[in-house]
Design an enzyme around this catalytic site. Sequence first.
Site, PDB file in Angstrom:
ATOM      1  N   CYS A  64     -10.797  15.502   4.614  1.00 37.12           N
ATOM      2  CA  CYS A  64      -9.764  14.814   5.202  1.00 37.12           C
ATOM      3  C   CYS A  64     -10.446  13.283   5.310  1.00 37.12           C
ATOM      4  O   CYS A  64     -11.633  13.243   5.108  1.00 37.12           O
ATOM      5  CB  CYS A  64      -9.459  15.360   7.121  1.00 37.12           C
ATOM      6  SG  CYS A  64      -9.771  14.230   8.209  1.00 37.12           S
TER       7      CYS A  64
ATOM      8  N   CYS B  63     -11.933  11.526   8.692  1.00 42.99           N
ATOM      9  CA  CYS B  63     -12.791  11.524   8.485  1.00 42.99           C
ATOM     10  C   CYS B  63     -14.294  11.245   7.901  1.00 42.99           C
ATOM     11  O   CYS B  63     -15.582  10.744   7.891  1.00 42.99           O
ATOM     12  CB  CYS B  63     -12.749  13.360   8.742  1.00 42.99           C
ATOM     13  SG  CYS B  63     -11.869  14.452   9.605  1.00 42.99           S
TER      14      CYS B  63
END
Length: 118
Positions: free
Chosen positions: A39, A42
């Site tokens: 991600c 993230c």
Amino acid sequence: MAGEGEVIACHSYDVWNEKVKDANESKKLIVIDFTASWCPPCRFIAPVFAEMAKKFTNVVFFKIDVDELQSVAQEFKVEAMPTFVFMKEGEIVDRVVGAAKDEIHETLKKHGGLVASA
């Protein structure tokens, strides 16, 4: 308590249970970063979260990879990454979805996070 000023990464359910139990008993604010290696937001927020852990030393910071600990992510009803869950004494008090640096910072302060003076 161990982990002050750093993010505690939990890679097994047993470690998570032990660490979160200690954190709940300390009565400190807890913030959990539910993340995933694939991600991009993230990865963007990870160093920011680590910096916040250094500043808010009265808060316990956790990091959980949703692919490693799916059961914990499900328990906290995490549907998007990153999700930041704020807890006090075992109760969820707030959550921030997305890599929203300012919102995470404000939520920490709202629930009693104090910035340690350098």
